[in-house]
Design a protein around this motif. Sequence first.
Motif, PDB file in Angstrom:
ATOM      1  N   LEU A 206       0.826  -1.205   0.000  1.00  0.00           N
ATOM      2  CA  LEU A 206       0.000   0.000   0.000  1.00  0.00           C
ATOM      3  C   LEU A 206       0.862   1.257   0.000  1.00  0.00           C
ATOM      4  CD1 LEU A 206      -2.837  -1.033   2.481  1.00  0.00           C
ATOM      5  CD2 LEU A 206      -2.942  -0.911  -0.005  1.00  0.00           C
TER       6      LEU A 206
ATOM      7  N   ILE B  16       2.271   1.638  -3.568  1.00  0.00           N
ATOM      8  CA  ILE B  16       1.256   2.078  -4.526  1.00  0.00           C
ATOM      9  C   ILE B  16       0.874   3.537  -4.265  1.00  0.00           C
ATOM     10  CG2 ILE B  16      -1.107   1.715  -5.330  1.00  0.00           C
ATOM     11  CD1 ILE B  16      -0.745  -1.250  -4.608  1.00  0.00           C
TER      12      ILE B  16
ATOM     13  N   ILE C  65       1.272   6.763  -6.836  1.00  0.00           N
ATOM     14  CA  ILE C  65       0.117   7.580  -7.230  1.00  0.00           C
ATOM     15  C   ILE C  65       0.342   9.037  -6.858  1.00  0.00           C
ATOM     16  CG2 ILE C  65      -2.350   7.980  -6.831  1.00  0.00           C
ATOM     17  CD1 ILE C  65      -2.666   4.982  -6.425  1.00  0.00           C
TER      18      ILE C  65
ATOM     19  N   ALA D  66      -8.321   4.835  -6.141  1.00  0.00           N
ATOM     20  CA  ALA D  66      -7.359   4.070  -6.942  1.00  0.00           C
ATOM     21  C   ALA D  66      -6.575   3.094  -6.071  1.00  0.00           C
ATOM     22  CB  ALA D  66      -6.408   5.021  -7.659  1.00  0.00           C
ATOM     23  N   LEU D  67      -6.247   3.530  -4.860  1.00  0.00           N
ATOM     24  CA  LEU D  67      -5.512   2.663  -3.948  1.00  0.00           C
ATOM     25  C   LEU D  67      -6.336   1.441  -3.569  1.00  0.00           C
ATOM     26  CD1 LEU D  67      -2.869   2.418  -2.314  1.00  0.00           C
ATOM     27  CD2 LEU D  67      -4.004   3.654  -0.467  1.00  0.00           C
TER      28      LEU D  67
ATOM     29  N   ILE E  83      -8.732  -0.008  -5.373  1.00  0.00           N
ATOM     30  CA  ILE E  83      -8.820  -0.910  -6.533  1.00  0.00           C
ATOM     31  C   ILE E  83      -7.505  -1.650  -6.748  1.00  0.00           C
ATOM     32  CG2 ILE E  83      -9.147  -1.001  -9.034  1.00  0.00           C
ATOM     33  CD1 ILE E  83     -11.030   1.431  -8.719  1.00  0.00           C
ATOM     34  N   GLN E  84      -6.398  -0.917  -6.666  1.00  0.00           N
ATOM     35  CA  GLN E  84      -5.096  -1.538  -6.878  1.00  0.00           C
ATOM     36  C   GLN E  84      -4.765  -2.564  -5.795  1.00  0.00           C
ATOM     37  OE1 GLN E  84      -2.940  -1.292  -9.441  1.00  0.00           O
ATOM     38  NE2 GLN E  84      -4.461  -0.023 -10.496  1.00  0.00           N
ATOM     39  N   SER E  85      -5.185  -2.286  -4.558  1.00  0.00           N
ATOM     40  CA  SER E  85      -4.918  -3.235  -3.473  1.00  0.00           C
ATOM     41  C   SER E  85      -5.675  -4.544  -3.691  1.00  0.00           C
ATOM     42  CB  SER E  85      -5.295  -2.621  -2.128  1.00  0.00           C
ATOM     43  OG  SER E  85      -6.686  -2.339  -2.064  1.00  0.00           O
TER      44      SER E  85
ATOM     45  N   LYS F  12      -6.467  -5.810  -6.638  1.00  0.00           N
ATOM     46  CA  LYS F  12      -5.759  -6.509  -7.710  1.00  0.00           C
ATOM     47  C   LYS F  12      -4.485  -7.166  -7.183  1.00  0.00           C
ATOM     48  CE  LYS F  12      -7.391  -3.579 -11.542  1.00  0.00           C
ATOM     49  NZ  LYS F  12      -6.978  -2.631 -12.613  1.00  0.00           N
ATOM     50  N   LYS F  13      -3.732  -6.411  -6.355  1.00  0.00           N
ATOM     51  CA  LYS F  13      -2.492  -6.947  -5.811  1.00  0.00           C
ATOM     52  C   LYS F  13      -2.758  -8.167  -4.930  1.00  0.00           C
ATOM     53  CE  LYS F  13       0.889  -4.182  -7.208  1.00  0.00           C
ATOM     54  NZ  LYS F  13       2.132  -4.674  -7.861  1.00  0.00           N
ATOM     55  N   SER F  14      -3.856  -8.116  -4.148  1.00  0.00           N
ATOM     56  CA  SER F  14      -4.168  -9.244  -3.269  1.00  0.00           C
ATOM     57  C   SER F  14      -4.442 -10.505  -4.068  1.00  0.00           C
ATOM     58  CB  SER F  14      -5.360  -8.897  -2.387  1.00  0.00           C
ATOM     59  OG  SER F  14      -6.543  -8.720  -3.156  1.00  0.00           O
TER      60      SER F  14
ATOM     61  N   HIS G 110      -3.233 -11.177  -7.051  1.00  0.00           N
ATOM     62  CA  HIS G 110      -1.957 -11.616  -7.623  1.00  0.00           C
ATOM     63  C   HIS G 110      -1.096 -12.326  -6.584  1.00  0.00           C
ATOM     64  CE1 HIS G 110      -2.328  -8.226 -10.865  1.00  0.00           C
ATOM     65  NE2 HIS G 110      -3.096  -9.273 -11.125  1.00  0.00           N
TER      66      HIS G 110
END
Length: 255
Positions: free
Chosen positions: A165, A168, A172, A198-199, A201-203, A205-207, A209
């Motif tokens: 986090l 990311i 950003i 955005a954070l 949503i990206q978190s 996706k990262k989880s 992955h």
Amino acid sequence: MIAIDALCYQSRLRNIHPGEKMLYTVVTLSICIISRSILGALFVLGSNYILTVVIGRIGGARYLKMMMAPVVFLLLSTAALLVNVSRQPLDGYAITLGSFYLTGSKESLFLAVQLIVTSLASVSCLYFLSLSTPMTDMIYILEKIYCPRLLTELMLLIYRFIFLLIEIASAIYISQNSRLGYRNLKRGISSFGQMGSALFIQSLKKSRHIYAAMEARGYHGEIRVLYEEKSIRLKEVGAIIIYESILILIAKGGI
């Protein structure tokens, strides 16, 4: 790695058995909270500074900078105890403001100082542990005392996600700042809100992955970490017992 995680690997206390460090932290923290002794808290603050900065070789300026965050928070949270607006002056201090007084009592001043010093001593205990003991060593000790595996795995995953986090959010923020996203207050609030969404949503996706990577490496519901075996030294345990005995005497006989 974030600063605390990097510093704990550089500490000269890194190779001491984590059980000894956790024992010292838990017992000292408990005595501070239970006794709420100002002299005892000052003794703990000085001791932790010596252990972390002088012996552990963590930079003094960096350590004091880290301690400033709780200091600011405590000053703001104890403002209600320190400052009162009244028509009658109290026995602690009084500043005239027309027909009112900005005042406080001796009892409230003592309680505020007691709260601030005790809290700082407690935070210094946690800093000592964080700046000398990697997360893997803490997980190992928690498993040794039969802490639920679910809890230790959640701690490990949450700890890992802190790095993600921060990474990311930093990327950003740099991107937004390069586009003048924080040139004024209104634009800054808008950019901060966009960064939050955005954070999130990206978190997510990262989880996904990370979970896929764990399964690809044979994850079956149990996370295993490598741990370097360390021996418990009786002289260090004895030093902890002597230190805690002195702290109890100071807490009982002091303010």
